[in-house]
Design a protein around this motif. Structure first.
Motif, PDB file in Angstrom:
ATOM      1  N   GLY A 119       0.694  -1.275   0.058  1.00  0.00           N
ATOM      2  CA  GLY A 119       0.091  -0.034  -0.041  1.00  0.00           C
ATOM      3  C   GLY A 119       0.893   1.378   0.053  1.00  0.00           C
ATOM      4  N   GLU A 120       2.046   1.266   0.772  1.00  0.00           N
ATOM      5  CA  GLU A 120       2.956   2.331   0.729  1.00  0.00           C
ATOM      6  C   GLU A 120       3.550   2.504  -0.547  1.00  0.00           C
ATOM      7  OE1 GLU A 120       3.699   1.379   5.609  1.00  0.00           O
ATOM      8  OE2 GLU A 120       5.478   1.602   4.046  1.00  0.00           O
ATOM      9  N   GLU A 121       4.112   1.454  -1.051  1.00  0.00           N
ATOM     10  CA  GLU A 121       4.690   1.488  -2.346  1.00  0.00           C
ATOM     11  C   GLU A 121       4.028   2.071  -3.472  1.00  0.00           C
ATOM     12  OE1 GLU A 121       7.047  -2.260  -2.904  1.00  0.00           O
ATOM     13  OE2 GLU A 121       8.596  -1.059  -2.065  1.00  0.00           O
ATOM     14  N   ALA A 122       2.599   1.507  -3.521  1.00  0.00           N
ATOM     15  CA  ALA A 122       1.773   1.836  -4.486  1.00  0.00           C
ATOM     16  C   ALA A 122       1.713   3.484  -4.739  1.00  0.00           C
ATOM     17  CB  ALA A 122       0.363   1.427  -4.343  1.00  0.00           C
ATOM     18  N   GLN A 123       1.711   4.261  -3.605  1.00  0.00           N
ATOM     19  CA  GLN A 123       2.084   5.721  -3.656  1.00  0.00           C
ATOM     20  C   GLN A 123       3.002   6.322  -4.568  1.00  0.00           C
ATOM     21  OE1 GLN A 123      -0.485   7.208  -2.404  1.00  0.00           O
ATOM     22  NE2 GLN A 123      -1.634   5.097  -1.464  1.00  0.00           N
ATOM     23  N   GLY A 124       4.127   5.702  -4.862  1.00  0.00           N
ATOM     24  CA  GLY A 124       5.212   5.896  -5.541  1.00  0.00           C
ATOM     25  C   GLY A 124       4.967   5.660  -6.998  1.00  0.00           C
ATOM     26  N   MET A 125       4.017   4.707  -7.235  1.00  0.00           N
ATOM     27  CA  MET A 125       4.048   4.377  -8.734  1.00  0.00           C
ATOM     28  C   MET A 125       4.342   5.102  -9.764  1.00  0.00           C
ATOM     29  SD  MET A 125       1.199   1.195  -9.011  1.00  0.00           S
ATOM     30  CE  MET A 125      -0.187   2.115  -8.068  1.00  0.00           C
ATOM     31  N   GLU A 126       3.715   6.267  -9.713  1.00  0.00           N
ATOM     32  CA  GLU A 126       3.635   7.422 -10.896  1.00  0.00           C
ATOM     33  C   GLU A 126       4.995   8.010 -11.211  1.00  0.00           C
ATOM     34  OE1 GLU A 126       1.421   7.146  -8.364  1.00  0.00           O
ATOM     35  OE2 GLU A 126       0.496   9.070  -7.864  1.00  0.00           O
ATOM     36  N   HIS A 127       6.042   7.789 -10.210  1.00  0.00           N
ATOM     37  CA  HIS A 127       7.238   8.044 -10.600  1.00  0.00           C
ATOM     38  C   HIS A 127       8.136   7.074 -11.522  1.00  0.00           C
ATOM     39  CE1 HIS A 127       6.940  11.253  -7.719  1.00  0.00           C
ATOM     40  NE2 HIS A 127       6.734  10.214  -6.731  1.00  0.00           N
ATOM     41  N   TYR A 128       7.474   6.137 -11.673  1.00  0.00           N
ATOM     42  CA  TYR A 128       8.056   5.164 -12.677  1.00  0.00           C
ATOM     43  C   TYR A 128       7.579   5.190 -14.274  1.00  0.00           C
ATOM     44  CZ  TYR A 128       9.769   2.357  -8.727  1.00  0.00           C
ATOM     45  OH  TYR A 128      10.526   2.078  -7.646  1.00  0.00           O
ATOM     46  N   ASP A 129       8.678   4.683 -15.084  1.00  0.00           N
ATOM     47  CA  ASP A 129       8.404   5.102 -16.466  1.00  0.00           C
ATOM     48  C   ASP A 129       7.217   4.262 -16.971  1.00  0.00           C
ATOM     49  OD1 ASP A 129      10.322   7.009 -17.111  1.00  0.00           O
ATOM     50  OD2 ASP A 129      11.653   5.471 -16.509  1.00  0.00           O
ATOM     51  N   TYR A 130       7.273   2.885 -16.511  1.00  0.00           N
ATOM     52  CA  TYR A 130       6.081   2.042 -17.040  1.00  0.00           C
ATOM     53  C   TYR A 130       5.640   1.370 -15.633  1.00  0.00           C
ATOM     54  CZ  TYR A 130       7.533   2.594 -21.727  1.00  0.00           C
ATOM     55  OH  TYR A 130       7.849   3.313 -22.934  1.00  0.00           O
TER      56      TYR A 130
END
Lengths: 211, 211
Positions: free
Chosen positions: A153-164
């Motif tokens: 749940g915490e890591e999901a918050q950072g997904m938008e920093h990834y390229d894909y």
């Protein structure tokens, strides 16, 4: 013109299947090299030095830090974890795409240092499937599963920093998809500077020749 | 979850082989729809209404502008050129990736309006090869060739605004590569908003259920 390697950073929830996926990438294609992290924690049963990690002492690790010999490092639960620089740089220079499995904080540090790094976030098709996989291993306690879900749940918050964002539903499909993304990444302007400059210069010469 | 279409904008030097490439994309894969532009210029020999362009009168074109019926438009040499909005929107909603061939100014306008548009720049492997292709057609005068090379030089200045630089050396290879890039593009966070939100919400519910 020789193709330069890309540093490919793979993150994702525990249970997303990153390990299996990366092994298959290495197996199916010959343009990848897998970076092995260095750690001061003790090897677990079945882990081999140089395969899962390079296991070193705290003194050795701190000496590496002093020598600027790590791409990034962090400490968790009183142990250091880091990415040895030499292997990454040698492989990139040889044209290999270097795959590196690392959690989100490390991934973002790498993105700052290596502008051309490619960040991939692997996840299962649904959260229910993630839980099923975590439970399905049969090796973890309820408490560990709950902790991993919270961590996801915490890591999901950072997904938008990834390229894909990569959905690992079917291993074969997902491996092909990852490979396509990495191949495509070689063609972004950010990674094609030399190619673009050559074309501009050549066109310029031709136009002058026509006058 | 239904996959939404992506608006794929293809630009590139005259002589880069964009037309052939796009025809092959439509032929080889079933997820593409080709957008046909509207123009007030007269059809040339062999051109068909609705295939190369929709040929309309100046009055009809200006009526379209007033109705906000164009994705973008521009005028060159006293003629209007534009992209009818209805076809693009219908096809995108149906999940098709809509391919649109357009020069750089129009491409940048589209990028402003459609944040999720994918911009591809097609070029031959070298400038010498570009010249060879332009000369090889045998249909153009020296003057036209020189003009196209100058124009290519100008367009090359804008390459870095594109998402991908595509080298059209071998038609089959290049078609596959384009297809891979477009497939990959469906997995960027910018185009996976719904997927990411679903995962976050589901994880949140599971974590609460575990407490």
């Amino acid at each position: 013109m020789k193709r330069k390697g890309i540093l490919v950073v793979v993150s994702g929830f525990s249970g997303a299947g990153k390990g299996t996926l990366m092994k298959k990438m290495i197996q199916d294609y010959d343009n990848y090299a897998l970076s092995v992290s260095m750690t001061t924690r003790s090897p677990r049963e079945g882990e081999e030095n140089g395969r899962e990690y390079f296991f070193v002492s705290k003194e050795e690790f701190e000496e590496k830090i002093r020598q600027d010999g790590l791409v990034e490092y962090a400490s968790y639960c009183d142990h250091y974890y880091g990415t040895p620089k030499e292997y990454v740089e040698t492989q990139l220079a040889a044209g290999k795409d270097v795959i590196l499995e690392i959690e989100i904080q490390g991934a973002l540090k790498i993105k700052e240092k290596f502008q051309t790094a490619l960040l991939l976030f692997v996840m299962p098709p649904t959260a229910a499937e993630l839980k099923r996989r975590l439970v399905g291993r049969g090796t973890e306690t309820e408490e560990v599963i709950a902790k991993r879900l919270r961590r996801a749940g915490e890591e999901a918050q950072g997904m938008e920093h990834y390229d894909y964002i990569v959905i690992n539903d079917d291993l074969d499909e997902c491996t092909k998809e990852l490979h396509s993304m990495i191949c495509a990444a070689h063609h972004t302007p950010r990674r094609s500077g030399e190619l673009m400059e050559n074309m501009k210069r050549e066109l310029d010469q031709l136009v002058k020749g026509e006058k």
